[in-house]
Write a protein that holds these residues in place. Structure first.
Motif, PDB file in Angstrom:
ATOM      1  N   THR A 192       2.616  -4.039  -4.692  1.00 53.51           N
ATOM      2  CA  THR A 192       1.666  -2.950  -4.987  1.00 53.51           C
ATOM      3  C   THR A 192       1.623  -1.972  -3.811  1.00 53.51           C
ATOM      4  O   THR A 192       1.557  -0.752  -4.015  1.00 53.51           O
ATOM      5  CB  THR A 192       0.256  -3.529  -5.238  1.00 53.51           C
ATOM      6  OG1 THR A 192       0.370  -4.590  -6.171  1.00 53.51           O
ATOM      7  CG2 THR A 192      -0.685  -2.481  -5.793  1.00 53.51           C
ATOM      8  N   GLY A 193       1.667  -2.530  -2.598  1.00 52.42           N
ATOM      9  CA  GLY A 193       1.620  -1.689  -1.392  1.00 52.42           C
ATOM     10  C   GLY A 193       2.772  -0.710  -1.355  1.00 52.42           C
ATOM     11  O   GLY A 193       2.586   0.466  -1.017  1.00 52.42           O
ATOM     12  N   SER A 194       3.962  -1.174  -1.733  1.00 49.01           N
ATOM     13  CA  SER A 194       5.113  -0.270  -1.667  1.00 49.01           C
ATOM     14  C   SER A 194       4.985   0.852  -2.704  1.00 49.01           C
ATOM     15  O   SER A 194       5.341   1.997  -2.421  1.00 49.01           O
ATOM     16  CB  SER A 194       6.430  -1.042  -1.824  1.00 49.01           C
ATOM     17  OG  SER A 194       6.393  -1.829  -2.981  1.00 49.01           O
ATOM     18  N   VAL A 195       4.453   0.521  -3.892  1.00 43.85           N
ATOM     19  CA  VAL A 195       4.267   1.566  -4.910  1.00 43.85           C
ATOM     20  C   VAL A 195       3.153   2.530  -4.468  1.00 43.85           C
ATOM     21  O   VAL A 195       3.271   3.750  -4.639  1.00 43.85           O
ATOM     22  CB  VAL A 195       3.931   0.940  -6.291  1.00 43.85           C
ATOM     23  CG1 VAL A 195       3.729   2.022  -7.336  1.00 43.85           C
ATOM     24  CG2 VAL A 195       5.040  -0.001  -6.735  1.00 43.85           C
ATOM     25  N   THR A 196       2.098   1.976  -3.856  1.00 38.28           N
ATOM     26  CA  THR A 196       0.983   2.819  -3.384  1.00 38.28           C
ATOM     27  C   THR A 196       1.465   3.799  -2.314  1.00 38.28           C
ATOM     28  O   THR A 196       1.072   4.971  -2.318  1.00 38.28           O
ATOM     29  CB  THR A 196      -0.144   1.935  -2.812  1.00 38.28           C
ATOM     30  OG1 THR A 196      -0.493   0.979  -3.796  1.00 38.28           O
ATOM     31  CG2 THR A 196      -1.374   2.750  -2.462  1.00 38.28           C
ATOM     32  N   LEU A 197       2.308   3.307  -1.416  1.00 42.69           N
ATOM     33  CA  LEU A 197       2.828   4.185  -0.360  1.00 42.69           C
ATOM     34  C   LEU A 197       3.605   5.350  -0.982  1.00 42.69           C
ATOM     35  O   LEU A 197       3.487   6.497  -0.537  1.00 42.69           O
ATOM     36  CB  LEU A 197       3.711   3.385   0.601  1.00 42.69           C
ATOM     37  CG  LEU A 197       4.290   4.175   1.764  1.00 42.69           C
ATOM     38  CD1 LEU A 197       3.199   4.677   2.696  1.00 42.69           C
ATOM     39  CD2 LEU A 197       5.287   3.348   2.556  1.00 42.69           C
ATOM     40  N   LEU A 198       4.362   5.026  -2.017  1.00 44.31           N
ATOM     41  CA  LEU A 198       5.130   6.063  -2.715  1.00 44.31           C
ATOM     42  C   LEU A 198       4.183   7.127  -3.291  1.00 44.31           C
ATOM     43  O   LEU A 198       4.390   8.334  -3.108  1.00 44.31           O
ATOM     44  CB  LEU A 198       5.941   5.404  -3.835  1.00 44.31           C
ATOM     45  CG  LEU A 198       7.001   6.250  -4.516  1.00 44.31           C
ATOM     46  CD1 LEU A 198       8.169   6.486  -3.580  1.00 44.31           C
ATOM     47  CD2 LEU A 198       7.494   5.560  -5.775  1.00 44.31           C
TER      48      LEU A 198
ATOM     49  N   GLN B  74       7.880  -4.527   2.704  1.00 42.70           N
ATOM     50  CA  GLN B  74       6.632  -4.535   1.928  1.00 42.70           C
ATOM     51  C   GLN B  74       5.436  -4.610   2.872  1.00 42.70           C
ATOM     52  O   GLN B  74       4.420  -3.949   2.654  1.00 42.70           O
ATOM     53  CB  GLN B  74       6.631  -5.721   0.955  1.00 42.70           C
ATOM     54  CG  GLN B  74       7.521  -5.473  -0.251  1.00 42.70           C
ATOM     55  CD  GLN B  74       7.690  -6.684  -1.128  1.00 42.70           C
ATOM     56  OE1 GLN B  74       7.419  -7.808  -0.727  1.00 42.70           O
ATOM     57  NE2 GLN B  74       8.191  -6.469  -2.330  1.00 42.70           N
ATOM     58  N   LEU B  75       5.570  -5.412   3.928  1.00 45.02           N
ATOM     59  CA  LEU B  75       4.490  -5.468   4.917  1.00 45.02           C
ATOM     60  C   LEU B  75       4.331  -4.109   5.600  1.00 45.02           C
ATOM     61  O   LEU B  75       3.209  -3.625   5.811  1.00 45.02           O
ATOM     62  CB  LEU B  75       4.784  -6.559   5.962  1.00 45.02           C
ATOM     63  CG  LEU B  75       3.715  -6.698   7.037  1.00 45.02           C
ATOM     64  CD1 LEU B  75       2.434  -7.261   6.479  1.00 45.02           C
ATOM     65  CD2 LEU B  75       4.193  -7.557   8.192  1.00 45.02           C
ATOM     66  N   PHE B  76       5.459  -3.496   5.896  1.00 41.21           N
ATOM     67  CA  PHE B  76       5.456  -2.168   6.503  1.00 41.21           C
ATOM     68  C   PHE B  76       4.671  -1.185   5.615  1.00 41.21           C
ATOM     69  O   PHE B  76       3.848  -0.408   6.103  1.00 41.21           O
ATOM     70  CB  PHE B  76       6.921  -1.734   6.678  1.00 41.21           C
ATOM     71  CG  PHE B  76       7.159  -0.258   6.708  1.00 41.21           C
ATOM     72  CD1 PHE B  76       6.966   0.466   7.871  1.00 41.21           C
ATOM     73  CD2 PHE B  76       7.602   0.420   5.576  1.00 41.21           C
ATOM     74  CE1 PHE B  76       7.188   1.833   7.897  1.00 41.21           C
ATOM     75  CE2 PHE B  76       7.825   1.773   5.591  1.00 41.21           C
ATOM     76  CZ  PHE B  76       7.621   2.493   6.765  1.00 41.21           C
TER      77      PHE B  76
END
Lengths: 500, 358
Positions: free
Chosen positions: B141-147, B11-13
């Motif tokens: 949220t970050g992981s979904v945004t990256l997607l 998630q940090l990644f």
């Protein structure tokens, strides 16, 4: 931050203050009956039948309509009255009655006046004997209730045609019939100071987390409410404390769905008098799943799931996007289409945003009116609404035809995922205002705020958006897609695997 | 630092990758005139590789599994407070830099005929609201945004496939080695994410070293790829645009949709929102380390006021705007906060440990 919108459940004050201490039963029958009559007042349905039995005064107290009359006569009153051989009087007599005369019926002993009254009101026949400071209560309940019928709000094509009823005992029986294992636990908790509503907490002890079960039980016990007349009363106490558009509790009217949830480690909360069971913890993606998904073939179920997710996005974002495109971003649609849109919108007197909000507002009014009316009148309201708003408004040039298509589409798609209707209806209005003010970029920011809002919900240690975020690959086989039972059956899908 | 809430290393990644890719797509070539377009692709790849040398302190922190505030805690609580404050100021500067570009973009492209003040203030308020939900929510949220980011870029690049032409690329090093060097330096100096990583490290669980290495590889490869597409689609014209990635998206066409720039801008704003929220959260956590009596939520409200005020003032001051985007200032900040201070703290900690052993 934003404390004012948090559900500060802890601060709800008890409307009745401290609970009154319980009074022990008197030795004197007359004093006990007088106290009961004083408490129940002129209530016509509380029946008192005082008789002399072998020289001792006894009194039956019951609530009319709450007991099965035949059982009362045949199983309780007649055996006691016909019994000739009472060895002793008073206390020994009552003991003899409970152990030898009416031994075939559920019995419980009450030692306080409050417990005795609660049992009368629960449909038990309470027997007082003069000179005894406790009473025996016989379980002969038989109040009027609805028979088991098809679930009204959770209809399935190929699933069972049985739904929960208002009687929680029948509901528990429906569960027991499907899961015949001793690990299925059903615990009763009483809540509501005045209503004394029975709430049944059901779970499978080898799958549900002990901490979750204890947490739910303590929240129900500590709910400071005067009356609990439906599962909705308990919802804010059991839901996430932080404000979220999407509830962390699910509801179902279907026993088969309830059993499937318990098999995955969830806890079921059945409130007496409500044909809906609450499910905790609940995931966002479960709103898109139905029992039929598991009866249909996987490829079809996958298609239906994709349609449901698409419908959710259409229902929430389409009107807002339509406004944004018509107002700010005409460049992203083909030229021929934008000309048609421009021609249609140019003949209406209102700006697109106002027009869309107005029509949605009217639609919600028609829907609400149709919902509360008798079925035949409701249909009439719907037809009149559709004709007046649809045809007449377009003909009169008040509303553009493409906008009406958008409204109809978003209205229909919002019913594809019925569990999410409430947040969808609200968010649709929010995104209409955002789309009309800041265009697609405002909608993107709004959608991201919504995403954060969903991601922040973490009820009972399980993230609401799991298994998507945090990503749980094992659980994805029954999420956006559904794999075959050959694969689903290989490994248990349990809720605690999604905790991160 | 409060270590109660944990996010996974992936998630940090995601958060760091969204942050770095946003920096990539908001680059403005008009600040670096007289540089061939191929040099941008080379500088992104080379800059990414060379930046690893500057990340050595970050690697050591990850290996030790200790964050900057944990190291300073072992030295003195006062040092922790001082370091927390100066890092908070650094991240605040970084937020200004991010939001300045977004503000310019919004005023030049999104709402060219309207004031962007309301939009920016509301966006900052929304970012503060997101930050108030904590690191776990932001991580998810970050992981979904990256997607979304990756999917939208795939759609845009796919829709541009017919315009892709290698003939649009100018010869590498056409303008000499010096401009390339400047670009490489700029790429390195704008990669400040390891500073956030060294601060947030105590709250991260999982295999961080692996995630960090994957992050470096992903950012170099994705950034180089989108630069390759950009330059081979727009050619030298890309260097005359204020925001070339937006200009590239304007040319894209997918089915009945004429232009995909709305999709790019949407992704852009979403990423900026997540990045700002992440930075605001880090600042709030750092400041709550120094000012224990003040609640994190109060600090976030306070930051909303400061950031909004600065962005609004900056939008009217060319001098402040130029200072914020200045390579010299960014270089000093990078060298200080990504390399010098973390390295100095490591050295002090090592000497202290040796002294204690003796």
């Amino acid at each position: 931050m934003f404390d004012f919108i948090k559900n500060d459940i802890d601060n709800i004050t008890d409307p009745l203050g401290e609970e009154e201490p319980k009074l022990p039963l008197f030795d004197s029958l007359q004093m006990n009956i007088s106290y009961l009559k004083m408490q129940f007042g002129e209530s016509f349905d509380i029946l008192y039948k005082q008789i002399k039995l072998d020289g001792t005064d006894i009194c039956f107290v019951m609530a009319d309509g709450m007991c099965e009359n035949i059982l009362v006569v045949e199983q309780v009153v007649k055996p006691i009255v016909n019994e000739k051989n009472f060895p002793l009087k008073n206390e020994k007599m009552l003991e003899y009655i409970s152990k030898n005369v009416v031994a075939g019926i559920d019995q419980t002993k009450a030692e306080t006046l409050q417990d005795a009254m609660a049992n009368v009101l629960s449909g038990l026949v309470v027997l007082f004997v003069d000179g005894v400071n406790y009473c025996e209560c016989f379980g002969v309940q038989g109040f009027p209730k609805r028979s088991i019928e098809d679930a009204i709000s959770d209809k399935e094509e190929k699933g069972a045609h049985e739904g929960f009823t208002e009687s929680f005992k029948d509901n528990v029986a429906l569960l027991r019939r499907r899961i015949r294992t001793p690990v299925l636990k059903c615990e009763i908790i009483e809540t509501g100071r005045t209503s004394k509503t029975r709430v049944c907490v059901c779970y499978m002890s080898d799958r549900a987390k002990r901490e979750t079960v204890d947490d739910i039980k303590s929240k129900i016990k500590n709910a400071k409410l005067d009356t609990v007349l439906g599962s909705g009363y308990l919802r804010p106490f059991l839901d996430s404390k932080r404000f979220s558009f999407f509830s962390a509790l699910g509801t179902t009217e279907r026993p088969d769905v309830a059993c499937a949830e318990m098999a995955e480690g969830r806890v079921l909360i059945i409130v007496d008098g409500t044909p809906f069971a609450l499910i905790a913890p609940y995931l966002f993606s479960e709103n898109f799943q139905t029992m039929d998904d598991y009866n249909f073939r996987p490829f079809y179920t996958t298609l239906i799931r994709v349609l449901k997710f698409a419908s959710f996005f259409i229902a929430v974002f389409l009107p807002g996007l339509y406004i944004a495109i018509c107002t700010f971003h005409q460049e992203i649609v083909p030229v021929s289409m934008i000309y048609d849109l421009a021609i249609q919108e140019s003949i209406t007197p209102f700006p697109v945003m106002l027009e869309t909000i107005f029509i949605h507002f009217v639609y919600e009014i028609v829907r609400e009116a149709g919902l509360r009316m008798p079925k035949s009148v409701g249909q009439t309201v719907g037809i009149v609404g559709a004709l007046v708003i649809g045809d007449a408004a377009v003909t009169a040039g008040l509303v553009a035809a493409p906008m009406l298509i958008v409204v109809a589409l978003s209205a229909i798609t919002s019913f594809v995922v019925p569990h999410l209707y409430q947040p969808v209806a609200f968010l649709r209005f929010v995104f209409m205002v955002i789309g009309g003010t800041f265009g697609i970029y405002g909608i993107v920011i709004g959608a991201t705020v919504l995403l954060v809002n969903i991601c922040a919900a973490n009820p009972y240690g399980v993230p609401l958006l799991s298994p998507l975020a945090p990503f749980s690959p094992g659980a994805m086989r029954d999420n956006f897609i559904r794999t075959t039972w050959l694969r689903l059956g290989k490994r248990e899908l349990k809720i605690d695997k999604m905790e991160k | 630092m409060n270590t109660k809430s944990q996010i996974s290393s992936w998630q940090l990644f995601s958060l760091l990758l969204v942050s770095r890719l946003l920096t990539t797509i908001t680059f403005m070539p008009v600040l670096n005139l007289n540089i061939g377009n191929t040099d941008y692709i080379v500088s992104t790849a080379l800059g990414g590789v060379l930046s690893i040398l500057f990340f050595i302190p970050a690697f050591i922190y990850i290996k030790k599994n200790r964050g900057i505030t944990e190291i300073t805690d072992s030295i003195s609580k006062k040092v922790t407070k001082a370091i927390a404050v100066i890092y908070a100021l650094f991240f605040l500067m970084y937020i200004f830099s991010t939001l300045t570009r977004i503000n310019l973009f919004v005023s030049a492209v999104v709402f060219p005929q309207r004031s962007t003040a309301v939009f920016m203030v509301l966006s900052i308020a929304a970012a503060c609201y997101a930050a108030s939900h904590g690191l776990e929510a932001l991580g998810r949220t970050g992981s979904v945004t990256l997607l979304f980011f990756i999917l939208s870029f795939i759609v845009i690049l796919f829709s541009l496939r017919e315009r892709f032409d290698f003939n649009n690329l100018s010869p590498a090093l056409y303008d000499g080695i010096k401009p390339l060097g400047v670009l490489i330096w700029g790429t390195i100096m704008s990669t400040v994410e390891p500073a956030a990583l060294m601060i947030i490290l105590p709250k991260v669980s999982g295999r961080l070293m692996k995630s960090f290495v994957v992050w470096i590889i992903c950012f170099i490869s994705v950034a180089s790829l989108i630069f390759l597409f950009l330059m081979s689609t727009l050619g030298e014209a890309a260097l005359l645009q204020l925001f070339p990635f937006h200009s590239m998206a304007v040319l894209s066409q997918f089915g009945v949709f004429e232009r995909m720039d709305a999709l790019l801008i949407g992704t852009w704003i979403m990423s900026a929102f997540v990045k700002s929220s992440f930075l605001i959260l880090i600042i709030a956590d750092l400041l709550s380390e120094s000012i224990k009596k003040v609640k994190r939520s109060t600090l976030i409200v306070f930051m909303f006021l400061i950031i909004s005020a600065v962005i609004l003032i900056e939008s009217k001051s060319l001098m402040l705007f130029k200072a914020n985007l200045s390579l010299i200032l960014n270089s000093v900040l990078f060298l200080l906060f990504v390399v010098a201070i973390p390295a100095a703290l490591l050295i002090i900690d090592r000497f202290r440990n040796r002294g204690e052993k003796e």
